[in-house]
Write an enzyme that holds these catalytic residues in place. Structure first.
Site, PDB file in Angstrom:
ATOM      1  N   ARG A  63     -10.852  16.086   5.032  1.00 51.70           N
ATOM      2  CA  ARG A  63      -9.763  15.355   4.368  1.00 51.70           C
ATOM      3  C   ARG A  63      -9.022  16.245   3.368  1.00 51.70           C
ATOM      4  NH1 ARG A  63      -7.677  10.404   3.226  1.00 51.70           N
ATOM      5  NH2 ARG A  63      -8.798   9.438   4.959  1.00 51.70           N
ATOM      6  N   ASN A 105       5.418   4.221  -3.110  1.00 46.03           N
ATOM      7  CA  ASN A 105       4.962   3.461  -1.953  1.00 46.03           C
ATOM      8  C   ASN A 105       5.578   2.073  -2.012  1.00 46.03           C
ATOM      9  OD1 ASN A 105       3.269   2.822   0.353  1.00 46.03           O
ATOM     10  ND2 ASN A 105       2.007   1.598  -1.041  1.00 46.03           N
ATOM     11  N   THR A 106       5.798   1.474  -0.857  1.00 50.71           N
ATOM     12  CA  THR A 106       6.226   0.086  -0.784  1.00 50.71           C
ATOM     13  C   THR A 106       5.067  -0.716  -0.209  1.00 50.71           C
ATOM     14  OG1 THR A 106       7.748  -1.481   0.246  1.00 50.71           O
ATOM     15  CG2 THR A 106       7.422   0.609   1.404  1.00 50.71           C
ATOM     16  N   HIS A 107       4.787  -1.847  -0.845  1.00 50.05           N
ATOM     17  CA  HIS A 107       3.614  -2.645  -0.467  1.00 50.05           C
ATOM     18  C   HIS A 107       4.046  -4.104  -0.298  1.00 50.05           C
ATOM     19  CE1 HIS A 107      -0.659  -3.614  -0.268  1.00 50.05           C
ATOM     20  NE2 HIS A 107      -0.430  -4.618  -1.092  1.00 50.05           N
ATOM     21  N   ASP A 139      -0.770   6.701  -7.235  1.00 44.01           N
ATOM     22  CA  ASP A 139      -1.743   7.512  -7.982  1.00 44.01           C
ATOM     23  C   ASP A 139      -2.960   7.698  -7.072  1.00 44.01           C
ATOM     24  OD1 ASP A 139      -2.947   4.834 -10.189  1.00 44.01           O
ATOM     25  OD2 ASP A 139      -3.179   5.178  -8.031  1.00 44.01           O
ATOM     26  N   ALA A 140      -4.085   8.074  -7.637  1.00 41.97           N
ATOM     27  CA  ALA A 140      -5.242   8.418  -6.788  1.00 41.97           C
ATOM     28  C   ALA A 140      -5.898   7.180  -6.177  1.00 41.97           C
ATOM     29  CB  ALA A 140      -6.268   9.190  -7.604  1.00 41.97           C
ATOM     30  N   GLY A 141      -5.512   5.994  -6.678  1.00 43.09           N
ATOM     31  CA  GLY A 141      -6.171   4.772  -6.196  1.00 43.09           C
ATOM     32  C   GLY A 141      -5.470   4.162  -5.002  1.00 43.09           C
ATOM     33  N   ASP A 143      -3.149   1.540  -3.889  1.00 46.16           N
ATOM     34  CA  ASP A 143      -2.102   0.607  -4.353  1.00 46.16           C
ATOM     35  C   ASP A 143      -2.260   0.277  -5.839  1.00 46.16           C
ATOM     36  OD1 ASP A 143      -2.490  -1.097  -1.197  1.00 46.16           O
ATOM     37  OD2 ASP A 143      -1.115   0.523  -1.742  1.00 46.16           O
TER      38      ASP A 143
HETATM   39  C1  GRF Z   1       5.399  -2.489   5.453  1.00 43.35           C
HETATM   40  O1  GRF Z   1       5.222  -3.861   5.157  1.00 43.35           O
HETATM   41  C2  GRF Z   1       4.664  -1.664   4.446  1.00 43.35           C
HETATM   42  O2  GRF Z   1       4.705  -2.164   3.131  1.00 43.35           O
HETATM   43  C3  GRF Z   1       3.259  -1.760   4.984  1.00 43.35           C
HETATM   44  O3  GRF Z   1       3.391  -1.612   6.371  1.00 43.35           O
HETATM   45  C4  GRF Z   1       4.685  -2.112   6.748  1.00 43.35           C
HETATM   46  C5  GRF Z   1       5.394  -0.994   7.461  1.00 43.35           C
HETATM   47  O4  GRF Z   1       6.366  -1.544   8.264  1.00 43.35           O
HETATM   48  N1  GRF Z   1       2.418  -0.732   4.420  1.00 43.35           N
HETATM   49  P1  GRF Z   1       7.298  -0.557   9.175  1.00 43.35           P
HETATM   50  O5  GRF Z   1       6.378   0.395   9.907  1.00 43.35           O
HETATM   51  O6  GRF Z   1       8.221   0.162   8.235  1.00 43.35           O
HETATM   52  O7  GRF Z   1       8.043  -1.502  10.092  1.00 43.35           O
END
Ligand code: GRF
Length: 194
Positions: A63, A105-107, A139-141, A143
């Site tokens: 890794r 990141n988007t969550h 960060d390292a965690g 989300d």
């Molecule tokens: C998104 O909802 C993102 O937040 C999550 O996985 C999804 C990715 O969707 N981690 P896509 O591959 O961009 O359609």
């Protein structure tokens, strides 16, 4: 500004960001799209002649070697900002050292609620009536980085994971496009997303 995108799957969020960067005046360009596996999402970049790379864990001794290879692959494009949009790996110390503080990141949940890879399923199981989308610093965690922007998404009766996740992704796409523009615009009067 130069933006690198990391993805693992269909890349609909990446596609939305690519479309936004083609609007006149949008303050960022996507200079590379990388993945950790063979991913349909890379096609959105290829179709536009944007460089792509795949940095697969299986191709490296361990890794930390993978983490260093990913940092090197990104550094080649000298990004100002790295966006993880459906990238299903935790980056390691090499990537964090190279891009920490400009790695987001988007969550698909209102962090800190429902972290991890099953956020939408977990929100449904918890019976919440409101969930949402979050853009946060990595960060390292898992989300756990500081939240930059969030937007609520209603859960509707009869929702299943797919219908709810699609409604959340609609909001993720708009939140990501807005937040990337704000992050790369050195504007002290920057308005924060509600
Ligand atoms: C998104 O909802 C993102 O937040 C999550 O996985 C999804 C990715 O969707 N981690 P896509 O591959 O961009 O359609």
């Amino acid at each position: 500004a130069r933006v690198a995108v990391l993805l693992s799957g269909t890349g609909s969020l990446c596609a939305a960001l690519l479309a936004a960067t083609e609007r006149p005046g949008y303050p960022a360009e996507v200079v590379v799209v990388g993945s950790d596996r063979v991913a349909d999402g890379l096609e959105h970049a290829r179709r536009r002649g944007i460089p792509t790379f795949t940095c697969a864990l299986a191709d490296h001794a361990d890794r930390s070697a993978w983490d260093r290879a990913l940092a090197d692959a990104l550094a080649r494009y000298e990004p100002d900002l790295v966006v993880s949009a459906g990238f299903m790996k935790l980056v390691g110390p090499a990537v964090l050292a190279a891009f920490g503080g400009r790695l987001v990141n988007t969550h698909p949940a209102l962090l800190p609620a429902f972290p991890g890879a099953h956020a939408v399923r977990d929100a449904l199981a918890a019976g919440v009536t409101v969930t949402g989308a979050t853009v946060h610093l990595i960060d390292a965690g898992l989300d756990t980085g500081p939240v930059i922007a969030q937007r609520e998404v209603p859960v509707r009766p009869g929702d299943d994971e797919a219908t709810l996740h699609e409604r959340i992704k609609d909001v993720e796409r708009e939140l990501l496009v807005e937040t990337v523009a704000q992050l790369v615009t050195p504007d002290s009067t920057r308005k924060t997303s509600r």
